[in-house]
Design a protein around this motif. Structure first.
Motif, PDB file in Angstrom:
ATOM      1  N   SER A  35      20.812  66.969  57.269  1.00 59.72           N
ATOM      2  CA  SER A  35      21.246  67.065  55.882  1.00 59.72           C
ATOM      3  C   SER A  35      21.437  65.685  55.284  1.00 59.72           C
ATOM      4  O   SER A  35      21.644  64.704  56.004  1.00 59.72           O
ATOM      5  CB  SER A  35      22.582  67.809  55.781  1.00 59.72           C
ATOM      6  OG  SER A  35      22.517  69.081  56.342  1.00 59.72           O
ATOM      7  N   TRP A  36      21.390  65.661  53.976  1.00 59.97           N
ATOM      8  CA  TRP A  36      21.815  64.493  53.207  1.00 59.97           C
ATOM      9  C   TRP A  36      23.024  64.905  52.370  1.00 59.97           C
ATOM     10  O   TRP A  36      23.010  65.957  51.715  1.00 59.97           O
ATOM     11  CB  TRP A  36      20.707  63.997  52.290  1.00 59.97           C
ATOM     12  CG  TRP A  36      19.592  63.308  53.006  1.00 59.97           C
ATOM     13  CD1 TRP A  36      18.423  63.857  53.422  1.00 59.97           C
ATOM     14  CD2 TRP A  36      19.539  61.927  53.383  1.00 59.97           C
ATOM     15  NE1 TRP A  36      17.645  62.913  54.055  1.00 59.97           N
ATOM     16  CE2 TRP A  36      18.305  61.718  54.031  1.00 59.97           C
ATOM     17  CE3 TRP A  36      20.420  60.844  53.247  1.00 59.97           C
ATOM     18  CZ2 TRP A  36      17.933  60.479  54.540  1.00 59.97           C
ATOM     19  CZ3 TRP A  36      20.050  59.616  53.739  1.00 59.97           C
ATOM     20  CH2 TRP A  36      18.807  59.429  54.383  1.00 59.97           C
ATOM     21  N   TYR A  37      24.047  64.092  52.425  1.00 60.42           N
ATOM     22  CA  TYR A  37      25.232  64.237  51.598  1.00 60.42           C
ATOM     23  C   TYR A  37      25.348  62.997  50.715  1.00 60.42           C
ATOM     24  O   TYR A  37      24.722  61.970  50.981  1.00 60.42           O
ATOM     25  CB  TYR A  37      26.494  64.335  52.456  1.00 60.42           C
ATOM     26  CG  TYR A  37      26.696  65.654  53.168  1.00 60.42           C
ATOM     27  CD1 TYR A  37      25.917  66.015  54.262  1.00 60.42           C
ATOM     28  CD2 TYR A  37      27.688  66.546  52.746  1.00 60.42           C
ATOM     29  CE1 TYR A  37      26.112  67.231  54.910  1.00 60.42           C
ATOM     30  CE2 TYR A  37      27.894  67.749  53.384  1.00 60.42           C
ATOM     31  CZ  TYR A  37      27.115  68.078  54.474  1.00 60.42           C
ATOM     32  OH  TYR A  37      27.317  69.278  55.114  1.00 60.42           O
ATOM     33  N   ARG A  38      26.177  63.113  49.695  1.00 60.48           N
ATOM     34  CA  ARG A  38      26.468  61.931  48.895  1.00 60.48           C
ATOM     35  C   ARG A  38      27.922  61.946  48.452  1.00 60.48           C
ATOM     36  O   ARG A  38      28.546  63.007  48.366  1.00 60.48           O
ATOM     37  CB  ARG A  38      25.553  61.833  47.676  1.00 60.48           C
ATOM     38  CG  ARG A  38      25.757  62.915  46.625  1.00 60.48           C
ATOM     39  CD  ARG A  38      24.688  62.800  45.537  1.00 60.48           C
ATOM     40  NE  ARG A  38      24.851  63.807  44.498  1.00 60.48           N
ATOM     41  CZ  ARG A  38      23.975  64.011  43.518  1.00 60.48           C
ATOM     42  NH1 ARG A  38      22.853  63.273  43.455  1.00 60.48           N
ATOM     43  NH2 ARG A  38      24.200  64.945  42.607  1.00 60.48           N
ATOM     44  N   GLN A  39      28.428  60.761  48.193  1.00 61.29           N
ATOM     45  CA  GLN A  39      29.809  60.630  47.738  1.00 61.29           C
ATOM     46  C   GLN A  39      29.871  59.548  46.671  1.00 61.29           C
ATOM     47  O   GLN A  39      29.565  58.377  46.940  1.00 61.29           O
ATOM     48  CB  GLN A  39      30.740  60.286  48.897  1.00 61.29           C
ATOM     49  CG  GLN A  39      32.205  60.314  48.520  1.00 61.29           C
ATOM     50  CD  GLN A  39      33.119  60.284  49.731  1.00 61.29           C
ATOM     51  OE1 GLN A  39      32.708  59.924  50.831  1.00 61.29           O
ATOM     52  NE2 GLN A  39      34.364  60.705  49.533  1.00 61.29           N
ATOM     53  N   ARG A  45      32.779  64.180  49.123  1.00 62.94           N
ATOM     54  CA  ARG A  45      31.423  64.165  49.662  1.00 62.94           C
ATOM     55  C   ARG A  45      30.808  65.544  49.436  1.00 62.94           C
ATOM     56  O   ARG A  45      31.441  66.571  49.702  1.00 62.94           O
ATOM     57  CB  ARG A  45      31.445  63.811  51.134  1.00 62.94           C
ATOM     58  CG  ARG A  45      30.090  63.506  51.727  1.00 62.94           C
ATOM     59  CD  ARG A  45      30.206  62.989  53.153  1.00 62.94           C
ATOM     60  NE  ARG A  45      30.906  61.694  53.198  1.00 62.94           N
ATOM     61  CZ  ARG A  45      30.978  60.949  54.307  1.00 62.94           C
ATOM     62  NH1 ARG A  45      30.380  61.352  55.419  1.00 62.94           N
ATOM     63  NH2 ARG A  45      31.640  59.809  54.277  1.00 62.94           N
ATOM     64  N   GLU A  46      29.561  65.559  48.953  1.00 63.15           N
ATOM     65  CA  GLU A  46      28.910  66.828  48.672  1.00 63.15           C
ATOM     66  C   GLU A  46      27.547  66.910  49.338  1.00 63.15           C
ATOM     67  O   GLU A  46      26.855  65.900  49.506  1.00 63.15           O
ATOM     68  CB  GLU A  46      28.747  67.023  47.151  1.00 63.15           C
ATOM     69  CG  GLU A  46      27.847  66.012  46.470  1.00 63.15           C
ATOM     70  CD  GLU A  46      27.548  66.360  45.024  1.00 63.15           C
ATOM     71  OE1 GLU A  46      27.942  67.439  44.549  1.00 63.15           O
ATOM     72  OE2 GLU A  46      26.891  65.535  44.348  1.00 63.15           O
ATOM     73  N   LEU A  47      27.174  68.136  49.685  1.00 67.15           N
ATOM     74  CA  LEU A  47      25.867  68.379  50.276  1.00 67.15           C
ATOM     75  C   LEU A  47      24.794  68.253  49.209  1.00 67.15           C
ATOM     76  O   LEU A  47      24.899  68.854  48.148  1.00 67.15           O
ATOM     77  CB  LEU A  47      25.812  69.768  50.899  1.00 67.15           C
ATOM     78  CG  LEU A  47      24.462  70.201  51.478  1.00 67.15           C
ATOM     79  CD1 LEU A  47      24.096  69.355  52.683  1.00 67.15           C
ATOM     80  CD2 LEU A  47      24.505  71.690  51.845  1.00 67.15           C
ATOM     81  N   TYR A  94      24.800  57.650  49.929  1.00 69.51           N
ATOM     82  CA  TYR A  94      24.106  58.784  50.535  1.00 69.51           C
ATOM     83  C   TYR A  94      24.213  58.683  52.053  1.00 69.51           C
ATOM     84  O   TYR A  94      23.914  57.640  52.638  1.00 69.51           O
ATOM     85  CB  TYR A  94      22.647  58.809  50.089  1.00 69.51           C
ATOM     86  CG  TYR A  94      22.482  59.330  48.678  1.00 69.51           C
ATOM     87  CD1 TYR A  94      22.908  58.571  47.586  1.00 69.51           C
ATOM     88  CD2 TYR A  94      21.927  60.578  48.432  1.00 69.51           C
ATOM     89  CE1 TYR A  94      22.780  59.045  46.294  1.00 69.51           C
ATOM     90  CE2 TYR A  94      21.797  61.073  47.152  1.00 69.51           C
ATOM     91  CZ  TYR A  94      22.231  60.304  46.082  1.00 69.51           C
ATOM     92  OH  TYR A  94      22.108  60.789  44.800  1.00 69.51           O
ATOM     93  N   TYR A  95      24.622  59.806  52.659  1.00 72.42           N
ATOM     94  CA  TYR A  95      24.848  59.855  54.098  1.00 72.42           C
ATOM     95  C   TYR A  95      23.908  60.859  54.750  1.00 72.42           C
ATOM     96  O   TYR A  95      23.702  61.965  54.237  1.00 72.42           O
ATOM     97  CB  TYR A  95      26.280  60.277  54.405  1.00 72.42           C
ATOM     98  CG  TYR A  95      27.339  59.315  53.929  1.00 72.42           C
ATOM     99  CD1 TYR A  95      27.916  59.469  52.674  1.00 72.42           C
ATOM    100  CD2 TYR A  95      27.782  58.272  54.739  1.00 72.42           C
ATOM    101  CE1 TYR A  95      28.898  58.595  52.226  1.00 72.42           C
ATOM    102  CE2 TYR A  95      28.768  57.399  54.299  1.00 72.42           C
ATOM    103  CZ  TYR A  95      29.320  57.566  53.051  1.00 72.42           C
ATOM    104  OH  TYR A  95      30.293  56.706  52.618  1.00 72.42           O
ATOM    105  N   ASN A  97      23.290  63.382  57.930  1.00 74.28           N
ATOM    106  CA  ASN A  97      24.103  64.171  58.847  1.00 74.28           C
ATOM    107  C   ASN A  97      23.204  64.973  59.768  1.00 74.28           C
ATOM    108  O   ASN A  97      22.203  65.544  59.338  1.00 74.28           O
ATOM    109  CB  ASN A  97      25.015  65.105  58.050  1.00 74.28           C
ATOM    110  CG  ASN A  97      25.747  66.091  58.932  1.00 74.28           C
ATOM    111  OD1 ASN A  97      25.258  67.190  59.187  1.00 74.28           O
ATOM    112  ND2 ASN A  97      26.915  65.699  59.392  1.00 74.28           N
ATOM    113  N   TRP A 107      27.190  61.487  61.866  1.00 69.25           N
ATOM    114  CA  TRP A 107      27.027  60.898  60.535  1.00 69.25           C
ATOM    115  C   TRP A 107      26.444  59.492  60.629  1.00 69.25           C
ATOM    116  O   TRP A 107      26.743  58.746  61.564  1.00 69.25           O
ATOM    117  CB  TRP A 107      28.379  60.798  59.828  1.00 69.25           C
ATOM    118  CG  TRP A 107      28.959  62.114  59.437  1.00 69.25           C
ATOM    119  CD1 TRP A 107      29.837  62.868  60.162  1.00 69.25           C
ATOM    120  CD2 TRP A 107      28.702  62.843  58.229  1.00 69.25           C
ATOM    121  NE1 TRP A 107      30.146  64.020  59.467  1.00 69.25           N
ATOM    122  CE2 TRP A 107      29.460  64.028  58.287  1.00 69.25           C
ATOM    123  CE3 TRP A 107      27.908  62.612  57.105  1.00 69.25           C
ATOM    124  CZ2 TRP A 107      29.453  64.988  57.261  1.00 69.25           C
ATOM    125  CZ3 TRP A 107      27.895  63.561  56.092  1.00 69.25           C
ATOM    126  CH2 TRP A 107      28.657  64.721  56.171  1.00 69.25           C
TER     127      TRP A 107
END
Length: 117
Positions: A35-39, A45-47, A94-95, A97, A107
């Motif tokens: 997955s990619w998340y962002r904050q 932090r959101e998917l 952008y993270y 996961n 992460w």
């Protein structure tokens, strides 16, 4: 040692494109959904996008549908996020996961994406 290393972030003008990459090592990449998340500053932090282990199914946040595409290459242990038609509200860290279960998740360190003129 498990590592998720993101790259490809940077500064881009509204309407522009970026391609993020996340190189994985230290675990069986093909056994993990990615997955990619962002904050964004001051936000949770959101998917952003998710891709299943084989790449057969993807899920996107409503805010990025039609603009972002997640993909993976299990031979290269890498997941990608192609981001088109970028907007200022896409500005965030952008993270990457990796998740095999609720207790087996990893992460990356994050990569900054800034959309500004």
């Amino acid at each position: 040692q498990v590592q998720l290393v993101e790259s490809g972030g940077g500064l881009v003008q509204p309407g522009g494109s970026l391609r993020l990459s996340c190189a994985a090592s230290g675990f069986t990449f093909s056994a993990y959904a990615m997955s990619w998340y962002r904050q964004a500053p001051g936000e949770k932090r959101e998917l952003v996008a998710l891709i299943t282990r084989t790449g057969g199914s993807t899920t996107y946040a409503d805010s990025v549908k039609g603009r972002f595409t997640i993909s993976r290459d299990n031979a290269k242990n890498t997941v990608y996020l192609q981001m088109n038609s970028l907007k200022p509200e896409d500005t965030a860290v952008y993270y990457c996961n990796a998740a095999a279960s609720s207790s087996k998740t990893y992460w990356g360190q994050g990569t900054q994406v800034t959309v500004s003129s």
